[in-house]
Design a protein around this motif. Structure first.
Motif, PDB file in Angstrom:
ATOM      1  N   UNK A  72     -51.134  44.525   2.600  1.00  0.00           N
ATOM      2  CA  UNK A  72     -51.680  45.544   3.488  1.00  0.00           C
ATOM      3  C   UNK A  72     -50.570  46.407   4.080  1.00  0.00           C
ATOM      4  N   UNK A  73     -49.465  45.794   4.457  1.00  0.00           N
ATOM      5  CA  UNK A  73     -48.354  46.568   5.019  1.00  0.00           C
ATOM      6  C   UNK A  73     -47.776  47.524   3.979  1.00  0.00           C
ATOM      7  N   UNK A  74     -47.708  47.078   2.722  1.00  0.00           N
ATOM      8  CA  UNK A  74     -47.199  47.975   1.685  1.00  0.00           C
ATOM      9  C   UNK A  74     -48.154  49.146   1.467  1.00  0.00           C
ATOM     10  N   UNK A  75     -49.448  48.885   1.528  1.00  0.00           N
ATOM     11  CA  UNK A  75     -50.414  49.972   1.372  1.00  0.00           C
ATOM     12  C   UNK A  75     -50.310  50.949   2.546  1.00  0.00           C
ATOM     13  N   UNK A  76     -50.140  50.439   3.732  1.00  0.00           N
ATOM     14  CA  UNK A  76     -49.920  51.312   4.892  1.00  0.00           C
ATOM     15  C   UNK A  76     -48.687  52.184   4.660  1.00  0.00           C
ATOM     16  N   UNK A  86     -51.242  32.480   0.663  1.00  0.00           N
ATOM     17  CA  UNK A  86     -52.124  33.603   0.343  1.00  0.00           C
ATOM     18  C   UNK A  86     -52.279  34.529   1.539  1.00  0.00           C
ATOM     19  N   UNK A  87     -52.256  33.964   2.739  1.00  0.00           N
ATOM     20  CA  UNK A  87     -52.355  34.777   3.951  1.00  0.00           C
ATOM     21  C   UNK A  87     -51.134  35.682   4.088  1.00  0.00           C
ATOM     22  N   UNK A  88     -49.959  35.136   3.871  1.00  0.00           N
ATOM     23  CA  UNK A  88     -48.734  35.945   3.957  1.00  0.00           C
ATOM     24  C   UNK A  88     -48.733  37.033   2.871  1.00  0.00           C
ATOM     25  N   UNK A  89     -49.126  36.663   1.672  1.00  0.00           N
ATOM     26  CA  UNK A  89     -49.140  37.632   0.573  1.00  0.00           C
ATOM     27  C   UNK A  89     -50.099  38.783   0.873  1.00  0.00           C
ATOM     28  N   UNK A  90     -51.257  38.460   1.423  1.00  0.00           N
ATOM     29  CA  UNK A  90     -52.239  39.507   1.694  1.00  0.00           C
ATOM     30  C   UNK A  90     -51.764  40.412   2.830  1.00  0.00           C
ATOM     31  N   UNK A 101     -64.364  38.679   1.518  1.00  0.00           N
ATOM     32  CA  UNK A 101     -64.141  37.457   0.777  1.00  0.00           C
ATOM     33  C   UNK A 101     -62.765  37.517   0.125  1.00  0.00           C
ATOM     34  N   UNK A 102     -61.991  36.468   0.294  1.00  0.00           N
ATOM     35  CA  UNK A 102     -60.651  36.428  -0.293  1.00  0.00           C
ATOM     36  C   UNK A 102     -60.712  36.616  -1.798  1.00  0.00           C
ATOM     37  N   UNK A 103     -59.860  37.527  -2.287  1.00  0.00           N
ATOM     38  CA  UNK A 103     -59.733  37.701  -3.724  1.00  0.00           C
ATOM     39  C   UNK A 103     -60.825  38.506  -4.389  1.00  0.00           C
ATOM     40  N   UNK A 104     -61.748  39.084  -3.602  1.00  0.00           N
ATOM     41  CA  UNK A 104     -62.840  39.862  -4.191  1.00  0.00           C
ATOM     42  C   UNK A 104     -62.862  41.269  -3.602  1.00  0.00           C
TER      43      UNK A 104
END
Length: 495
Positions: free
Chosen positions: A52-56, A44-48, A112-115
């Motif tokens: 973020x990098x894709x949004x950047x 989940x850490x890698x996915x998040x 919070x993760x996922x929220x």
């Protein structure tokens, strides 16, 4: 959106800084523009981090500007639940799933993760726009743009969608009492709106107006004319009517009709982003130390529960006597609420264990500089300040992009007879380069530029403070300094 801070009962604050009984393993994921910390799974850490990098990448494709590969990476902390979040910030009201903070102590986000991922995307849009130098945007457009991109999605293949409907804002627009559009256009930010309900409408109407403008190419072109006019100092309502030919009352009717209909969104294909992400496991101390430490770094000491944090820091340092993070946290807490000698001892030990610990070096430099203020001779003052400068240079070597180090080096020089030298101004400029979001550093840098007769640079630094949609105590002072800089520039014949 800005975090809302309220006082809670002391009992709740005491509970908030008590570590959880179950131990969790913290990990650190570093990518090109982010450092993400989490006590969740590595997957989940890698996915998040990749998200973020894709949004950047989407923001970069839309707004251009510098590549931002040489800026300080944004720290993001992901926690399990609301209880963990309130260890970091006990004063958060119910229902808040995270916050972003930019202060002299740190720039970071925690959630919070996922929220409510929208919250971070909203705040990162502000963060990104500050890095590309967008300091002249009206308050409503700054917030509306952040809301517009907060619902964006970007696939691993680079298919991006943005301007997606925001159900929460739509509901408020349908159920709430609208602010007069003239008030929205004139308000510098949400802080200009007195009631909580009104501030909620400010965000909703700002989103609706931005969405309406960007949904039509003709309106989008007129928006550019409007933004240039407002940036040049024209009255916002006059600039609006000149650019669009629509009176504020008629605009409200158009927006209400628009938001009741079908809202379209935009799509864009950007190059696929497969970020390189390095994950490492952190020491066991992280599980009990990091969240109270974030609380202790708060720039508002009256809003933290100092005695409880001090006790927590002492307990953690006793449990992890050879962990640099625990000792640095103890050093900060002792210096702020306890025994300064014990604080220095803890920091000295932390730097023996980890000589490149930037936070430890910064705090030790503060201690030495404070000692110089009590020195009885010029020789002793020079010696102590030289020691402080050495500590800061060590910190700079360890982390060249840490804005706190550049700002402290510049401040250390303020008492010198030849201040500000060209090098002092360069140091201030570097502090702002790595933290354009911290308005107090921009203000200090602007004062130095004024002293150095660099009036145009001072104006560039002050303008985002004056236009900061989140407001703050420095806005009025920045307005005064901005007028002074313009006056001196004119007197020097530089207009």
């Amino acid at each position: 959106m800005p975090s809302v801070v309220r006082y809670l009962l002391l009992a709740l604050a005491l509970i908030a800084v008590t570590p959880a009984s179950a131990s969790a393993e913290w990990r650190r994921a570093e990518s090109q523009h982010f450092i993400v910390y989490s006590d969740g799974s590595e997957r989940s850490l890698r996915d998040y981090s990749a998200k973020l990098e894709r949004f950047h990448g989407l923001l970069r494709a839309r707004f251009g500007g510098p590549a931002q590969d040489d800026t300080r990476k944004l720290p993001v902390y992901l926690v399990a639940d609301a209880r963990a979040l309130r260890i970091a910030q006990p004063q958060l009201p119910e229902g808040i799933a995270g916050y972003y903070m930019a202060s002299e102590n740190d720039i970071f986000a925690i959630l919070i993760r996922g929220k409510d991922d929208d919250l971070l995307l909203h705040e990162y849009t502000h963060h990104f726009m500050a890095n590309v130098g967008q300091g002249r945007l009206p308050g409503w457009f700054s917030e509306g743009l952040a809301e517009y991109y907060a619902t964006a999605t970007v696939s691993t293949a680079g298919a991006a969608s943005f301007g997606l409907p925001n159900p929460g804002r739509q509901y408020r627009l349908q159920q709430g009492r609208w602010l007069p559009m003239e008030q929205l256009l004139r308000a510098q930010g949400s802080f200009d709106i007195e009631s909580e309900a009104g501030r909620g409408m400010y965000y909703a109407q700002s989103w609706a107006l931005t969405h309406w403008l960007l949904a039509d190419q003709t309106r989008a072109r007129a928006l550019g004319v409007y933004l240039n006019a407002v940036g040049a100092g024209r009255d916002p309502v006059e600039a609006w009517q000149a650019s669009f030919g629509i009176a504020p009352d008629a605009l409200e009717a158009q927006l209400k009709s628009y938001t009741r209909g079908r809202l379209f969104y935009s799509e864009l294909n950007i190059p696929p982003i497969t970020p390189e992400i390095t994950v490492s496991t952190l020491t066991p101390a992280w599980d009990t130390v990091i969240l109270p430490l974030i609380n202790a770094r708060s720039p508002r000491p009256e809003e933290t529960n100092g005695p409880a944090l001090l006790e927590t820091s002492r307990t953690n340092a006793a449990r992890f006597p050879n962990d640099a993070l625990a000792l640095v946290a103890l050093g900060r807490a002792e210096r702020r609420w306890g025994d300064s000698v014990a604080g220095e001892t803890a920091l000295t030990r932390a730097l023996e264990i980890e000589p490149t610990n930037v936070e430890g070096l910064l705090q030790m430099a503060d201690i030495v500089e404070e000692r110089s203020d009590l020195a009885s001779s010029e020789a002793e003052i020079d010696r102590e300040r030289g020691l402080a400068a050495d500590l800061l240079r060590r910190a700079l070597e360890a982390e060249p992009k840490d804005y706190r180090v550049h700002a402290d080096l510049a401040r250390l020089r303020r008492g010198a007879e030849d201040y500000p030298t060209e090098q002092d101004l360069i140091t201030w400029a570097m502090a702002v380069r790595y933290a354009p979001q911290v308005m107090s550093i921009r203000g200090d840098a602007a004062v130095a530029m004024l002293q150095g007769e660099r009036y145009e640079e001072a104006i560039v630094l002050l303008t985002p403070i004056v236009n900061d949609p989140h407001g703050g105590p420095g806005v009025q002072q920045a307005r005064t300094l901005l007028a002074l800089a313009a006056q001196r520039r004119a007197a020097a014949g530089l207009d």
